[in-house]
Design a protein around this motif. Structure first.
Motif, mmCIF file in Angstrom:
data_model
loop_
_atom_site.group_PDB
_atom_site.id
_atom_site.type_symbol
_atom_site.label_atom_id
_atom_site.label_comp_id
_atom_site.label_asym_id
_atom_site.label_seq_id
_atom_site.Cartn_x
_atom_site.Cartn_y
_atom_site.Cartn_z
ATOM 1 N N LEU A 1 0.849 -1.193 0.000
ATOM 2 C CA LEU A 1 0.000 0.000 0.000
ATOM 3 C C LEU A 1 0.885 1.244 0.000
ATOM 4 C CD1 LEU A 1 -2.537 -1.189 2.721
ATOM 5 C CD2 LEU A 1 -2.892 -1.199 0.246
ATOM 6 N N ARG B 1 0.787 4.751 0.702
ATOM 7 C CA ARG B 1 -0.191 5.556 1.431
ATOM 8 C C ARG B 1 0.131 7.049 1.342
ATOM 9 N NH1 ARG B 1 -0.670 2.786 7.211
ATOM 10 N NH2 ARG B 1 -2.164 4.488 7.442
ATOM 11 N N ALA C 1 -4.674 4.925 -0.118
ATOM 12 C CA ALA C 1 -3.529 4.197 -0.661
ATOM 13 C C ALA C 1 -3.680 3.892 -2.140
ATOM 14 C CB ALA C 1 -3.343 2.881 0.099
ATOM 15 N N PRO D 1 -2.013 9.710 3.327
ATOM 16 C CA PRO D 1 -3.189 10.062 4.141
ATOM 17 C C PRO D 1 -3.544 11.535 4.137
ATOM 18 C CG PRO D 1 -1.321 9.477 5.520
ATOM 19 C CD PRO D 1 -0.957 9.088 4.128
ATOM 20 N N LEU E 1 -7.320 3.789 4.481
ATOM 21 C CA LEU E 1 -5.934 4.149 4.777
ATOM 22 C C LEU E 1 -5.387 5.160 3.774
ATOM 23 C CD1 LEU E 1 -4.479 0.607 5.597
ATOM 24 C CD2 LEU E 1 -5.316 2.319 7.214
#
Length: 295
Positions: A54, A56, A112, A58, A110
């Motif tokens: 993943l 990410r 991603a 955020p 999350l």
């Protein structure tokens, strides 16, 4: 309080749904989660039984961007995980496997990109995908990447291998093919040989080495993502770019007709209409009967 939604009988916590992740378009986290939920029908088959890395972001593409490869803290016990071999002295890793809608929505929360290996977790020693990442170096663009893709498509066809194309979701193009009976080492060697051959056939267009000084104005045919430890952006994943770009399967007619980068730029809102028109253009990758043996 963090909202809880029920997805196929699983309770999934969602957070900060109003947060704007892509300031250029105002695309929010809620829209990101909604995109993945609505694309699940075509995306999940390409993720199923593959360990997921993943990437990410955020706080949006302008914030911190980082890979999560091991199972992150707080992962629900109903999310499938798998032990994945790696060359590190730390031994095998345990990674997430996104096999169902609830797991996809949980991972989407999350924020991603989804990246997968070219082999399923049940058979880490056998590759079932061949991949080329066609990465244009400025001033070259995806237009030049399409030229290289057409040459590779014909070359692969000469070996009885059917290629499928998708946008990288940034500036380049990915070619994928279903293979069988080969190790990651075998597919890497074959892909490198074709990249070298492409450079010889198209010396003004293609380079097969990663050396930065060689790449301006040319298309780097990255064969190295076939290595067992490497991952590639999955079909239909959003990308951490200025706008909510999607790694989108495309027709060969679109590749042949590409005359400007904008012709192969697709945002999250474009995917629904494309699926209604074309369905999953990479469905052939999932048909074991269409997988080819390397020569």
């Amino acid at each position: 309080m963090t909202p809880i939604t029920e997805v196929e009988g699983r309770r999934v916590a969602l957070s900060n749904l109003e947060k704007v992740l892509y300031p250029e378009t105002g695309f929010t986290k809620g829209e990101l989660v909604h995109y993945y939920a609505t694309a699940a029908g075509v995306m999940l088959p390409h993720l199923r039984d593959r360990a997921v890395s993943l990437l990410r972001y955020p706080d949006g593409p302008g914030g911190q961007v980082f890979f999560t490869k091991n199972v992150p803290p707080g992962t629900p016990d109903w999310v499938t995980t798998a032990e994945v071999p790696r060359s590190s002295p730390d031994g095998p890793a345990r990674m997430v496997v996104v096999n169902d809608l609830a797991s996809l929505v949980w991972a989407a929360n999350l924020v991603a990109e989804f990246h997968t290996h070219q082999w399923p977790v049940q058979a880490p020693d056998e590759a079932d995908r061949l991949v080329f990442d066609l990465d244009p170096g400025a001033p070259a663009t995806v237009v030049e990447a399409c030229e290289a893709a057409l040459w590779l498509r014909e070359r692969l066809a000469a070996d009885g291998i059917e290629a499928y194309a998708k946008t990288a979701g940034s500036k380049g193009l990915h070619l994928l093919a279903a293979v069988r009976g080969a190790s990651s080492r075998d597919t890497s060697a074959y892909a490198k040989a074709l990249a070298v051959e492409a450079e010889r056939a198209l010396p003004r267009l293609v380079v097969h080495r990663m050396t930065r000084s060689l790449r301006p104005g040319k298309v780097f045919v990255d064969w190295s993502q076939n290595a067992a430890g490497k991952t590639t952006a999955a079909p239909y994943t959003l990308r951490a770019r200025a706008a909510p770009m999607v790694s989108t399967p495309v027709t060969w007619e679109e590749v042949e007709g590409c005359r400007s980068p904008a012709a192969l730029e697709f945002l999250a809102d474009d995917i629904g209409p494309r699926l209604r028109e074309h369905g999953d253009l990479m469905a052939g990758l999932l048909d074991g009967e269409r997988a080819s043996r390397l020569p």
